[in-house]
Design an enzyme around this catalytic site. Structure first.
Site, PDB file in Angstrom:
ATOM      1  N   TYR A 106     -43.051 -18.641  -8.798  1.00  0.00           N
ATOM      2  CA  TYR A 106     -43.860 -18.493  -7.970  1.00  0.00           C
ATOM      3  C   TYR A 106     -44.966 -19.329  -7.925  1.00  0.00           C
ATOM      4  O   TYR A 106     -45.304 -20.045  -8.810  1.00  0.00           O
ATOM      5  CB  TYR A 106     -44.665 -17.038  -8.270  1.00  0.00           C
ATOM      6  CG  TYR A 106     -43.544 -16.036  -7.903  1.00  0.00           C
ATOM      7  CD1 TYR A 106     -43.512 -15.176  -6.739  1.00  0.00           C
ATOM      8  CD2 TYR A 106     -42.740 -15.381  -9.014  1.00  0.00           C
ATOM      9  CE1 TYR A 106     -42.587 -14.254  -6.547  1.00  0.00           C
ATOM     10  CE2 TYR A 106     -41.810 -14.403  -8.578  1.00  0.00           C
ATOM     11  CZ  TYR A 106     -41.802 -13.780  -7.506  1.00  0.00           C
ATOM     12  OH  TYR A 106     -41.182 -12.701  -7.429  1.00  0.00           O
ATOM     13  N   TYR A 145     -35.817 -15.392 -12.884  1.00  0.00           N
ATOM     14  CA  TYR A 145     -37.003 -15.765 -13.524  1.00  0.00           C
ATOM     15  C   TYR A 145     -37.263 -14.814 -14.958  1.00  0.00           C
ATOM     16  O   TYR A 145     -37.170 -13.660 -14.809  1.00  0.00           O
ATOM     17  CB  TYR A 145     -38.415 -16.176 -12.846  1.00  0.00           C
ATOM     18  CG  TYR A 145     -38.929 -14.787 -12.188  1.00  0.00           C
ATOM     19  CD1 TYR A 145     -39.913 -13.977 -12.878  1.00  0.00           C
ATOM     20  CD2 TYR A 145     -38.752 -14.590 -10.869  1.00  0.00           C
ATOM     21  CE1 TYR A 145     -40.247 -12.973 -12.267  1.00  0.00           C
ATOM     22  CE2 TYR A 145     -39.154 -13.392 -10.194  1.00  0.00           C
ATOM     23  CZ  TYR A 145     -40.073 -12.699 -10.867  1.00  0.00           C
ATOM     24  OH  TYR A 145     -40.439 -11.487 -10.506  1.00  0.00           O
ATOM     25  N   ARG A 155     -35.808 -11.323 -14.387  1.00  0.00           N
ATOM     26  CA  ARG A 155     -35.805 -10.557 -12.930  1.00  0.00           C
ATOM     27  C   ARG A 155     -34.415 -11.066 -12.311  1.00  0.00           C
ATOM     28  O   ARG A 155     -34.479 -12.340 -12.171  1.00  0.00           O
ATOM     29  CB  ARG A 155     -36.961 -10.453 -12.128  1.00  0.00           C
ATOM     30  CG  ARG A 155     -38.170  -9.857 -12.919  1.00  0.00           C
ATOM     31  CD  ARG A 155     -38.131  -8.586 -12.652  1.00  0.00           C
ATOM     32  NE  ARG A 155     -37.203  -7.727 -12.150  1.00  0.00           N
ATOM     33  CZ  ARG A 155     -37.491  -7.221 -10.769  1.00  0.00           C
ATOM     34  NH1 ARG A 155     -38.615  -7.817 -10.157  1.00  0.00           N
ATOM     35  NH2 ARG A 155     -36.784  -6.758 -10.231  1.00  0.00           N
ATOM     36  N   HIS A 158     -34.705 -12.125  -6.325  1.00  0.00           N
ATOM     37  CA  HIS A 158     -35.114 -11.084  -5.202  1.00  0.00           C
ATOM     38  C   HIS A 158     -36.128 -11.702  -4.469  1.00  0.00           C
ATOM     39  O   HIS A 158     -36.985 -12.515  -4.800  1.00  0.00           O
ATOM     40  CB  HIS A 158     -35.503  -9.951  -5.894  1.00  0.00           C
ATOM     41  CG  HIS A 158     -36.839 -10.060  -6.656  1.00  0.00           C
ATOM     42  ND1 HIS A 158     -36.638 -10.547  -8.151  1.00  0.00           N
ATOM     43  CD2 HIS A 158     -38.247 -10.002  -6.386  1.00  0.00           C
ATOM     44  CE1 HIS A 158     -38.144 -10.573  -8.577  1.00  0.00           C
ATOM     45  NE2 HIS A 158     -39.226 -10.227  -7.444  1.00  0.00           N
ATOM     46  N   HIS A 160     -39.573 -10.136  -1.988  1.00  0.00           N
ATOM     47  CA  HIS A 160     -40.288  -9.140  -1.914  1.00  0.00           C
ATOM     48  C   HIS A 160     -40.681  -8.979  -0.357  1.00  0.00           C
ATOM     49  O   HIS A 160     -40.812  -9.856   0.562  1.00  0.00           O
ATOM     50  CB  HIS A 160     -41.675  -9.197  -2.366  1.00  0.00           C
ATOM     51  CG  HIS A 160     -41.806  -9.411  -3.892  1.00  0.00           C
ATOM     52  ND1 HIS A 160     -42.021  -8.355  -4.729  1.00  0.00           N
ATOM     53  CD2 HIS A 160     -41.565 -10.571  -4.705  1.00  0.00           C
ATOM     54  CE1 HIS A 160     -41.984  -8.514  -5.928  1.00  0.00           C
ATOM     55  NE2 HIS A 160     -41.563  -9.899  -5.805  1.00  0.00           N
TER      56      HIS A 160
END
Lengths: 235, 179
Positions: A106, A145, A155, A158, A160
């Site tokens: 991110y 990640y 995780r 995905h 959000h």
């Protein structure tokens, strides 16, 4: 004003506040019983979407942060329909999007994962459903990640998504996953959802939505809480 | 005829990395925000109020990755604001808005939707106002809250601002609503 028929969070598909496998819930889940308030006009208040000025590239995360070249990774297009629990479309509602890049990083300053930042990819965007409740956005498929919940925790990939719908109770923040991810069975956030709800979080690959020589197509339909028959008048 | 009911899309946590997507300008990311904590961009004068507070976890520590949304509607003014708790040195949130008017004799309030890492579902609470003593005393929703917990949803007027701290757990746990 339309009559409002609230429906609560459905415990058959919604996660609980407290799930000890997801450790951050332990000090953050309300511990006392929730209280039912008297219904109020204020509960039907939504943001004024007409006041939101979306940029022309907000719906295209592959282009909205380009500095020098195209972002790296697998280009995808996500299609879906937003409805209420009766299957009625929710037109003209905002969807906000954020995600990791193709390397699982991110841009957020808090993210310390040692994977590369893509200078041409911010990983955020937004779109608005059309008159039939349909939406579409372009992005790069995010990577998995690591995180600190437990040893060797990762995780699943995905995206959000944040949605409003027509009233305060239809507010939803969720995560869209990708089919057949081998990390599903190890992820406490995904598995906090009861078994009946988990498939609802997984997008489906669709060759018909795939744009030849350009982007793989996925479908992710979204059902917001509520039964109100007429669309909210956001004036 | 029985209508087919669609299953709700499950909620998932907002996670720790929402800021560049939902509150980008507040956190200095290069993307325009649609909304922020200033809910009164076109209003001037003495009707503007400030609401500030801190969100505390079950150990009493300030939460630095929560996001709050304020939704209000008194029939005359609809307003919507959003603020993250990660930019202030004390992890406080601050909203500027106007105080809603009472509707049908009920005490005025503002809806709060609270999101954070560690919440798989968002929480709902309300901000009532400490200087509405008479209306607060007769308000149906406030009276349905056990008396010893009632003040957890009443913002206290301190000088020119209202202070509304949120406690997720413990003796001072804020009342959250089932909506």
């Amino acid at each position: 004003m339309s009559s409002i028929l609230n429906t609560g969070f459905d415990p058959e598909v919604q996660p609980p506040y407290l799930d000890t496998a997801y450790k951050s819930t332990i000090l953050r889940a309300p511990s006392k019983p929730l209280i039912m308030p008297k219904k109020s006009l204020s509960d039907t208040t939504g943001p004024l979407f007409k006041d939101f000025n979306l940029g022309s590239l907000d719906h295209d995360l592959t282009k909205n942060a380009i500095k020098i070249a195209e972002p790296l990774g697998e280009r995808i297009v996500v299609h879906g329909k937003v409805t209420n629990e009766k299957g009625q479309p929710i037109p003209h509602t905002l969807i906000e999007i954020w995600q990791a890049n193709s390397a699982g990083r991110y841009v957020h300053k808090v993210d310390q994962h040692a994977a590369p930042i893509d200078p041409n990819f911010l990983g955020t965007g937004r779109c608005i459903t059309d008159a039939e409740g349909n939406y579409k956005f372009y992005t790069i498929k995010p990577g998995a990640y690591p995180w600190g919940n437990h040893p060797n925790a990762w995780r699943p990939a995905h995206i959000h998504l944040s949605l409003f719908g027509n009233q305060i109770s239809s507010r939803l923040i969720t995560q869209m996953y990708f089919p057949n991810d081998p990390l599903f069975k190890y992820d406490p956030i995904f598995n906090a959802v009861p078994p009946k709800g988990r498939d609802l979080l997984v997008s489906t690959f669709d060759l018909n939505l795939t744009e030849p020589s350009f982007a793989l197509g996925y479908r992710f339909n979204i059902v917001l809480r509520g039964h109100n028959a007429t669309p909210f008048e956001n004036q | 005829m029985k209508e087919k009911i669609q299953l709700q899309t499950p909620s998932q946590t907002i996670g720790p990395y929402f800021a560049y997507g939902l509150t980008p300008e507040q956190y200095n990311y290069d993307f325009p925000s649609l909304v922020d904590g200033n809910m009164v961009k076109n209003v001037h004068g003495n009707e503007v109020i400030t609401i500030t507070g801190i969100v505390y976890d079950g150990h009493g520590n300030p939460i630095d990755d929560a996001m709050l949304e304020l939704w209000q509607n008194d029939g005359e003014h609809k307003r919507f604001g959003r603020y993250g708790t990660g930019t202030d040195k004390n992890n406080a949130f601050t909203f500027t808005t106007i105080k809603p008017k009472p509707i049908d004799g009920n005490a005025p309030f503002i809806n709060v939707i609270l999101f954070m890492r560690g919440q798989l579902l968002h929480s709902y609470t309300r901000i009532y106002f400490s200087d509405e003593v008479a209306l607060n005393a007769t308000d149906e929703t406030l009276r349905s809250i056990p008396e010893e917990r009632r003040e957890t949803v009443v913002a206290k007027k301190e000088g020119e601002s209202y202070v509304f701290n949120i406690h997720m757990q413990g003796d001072k746990e804020t009342v959250f609503f089932k909506l």
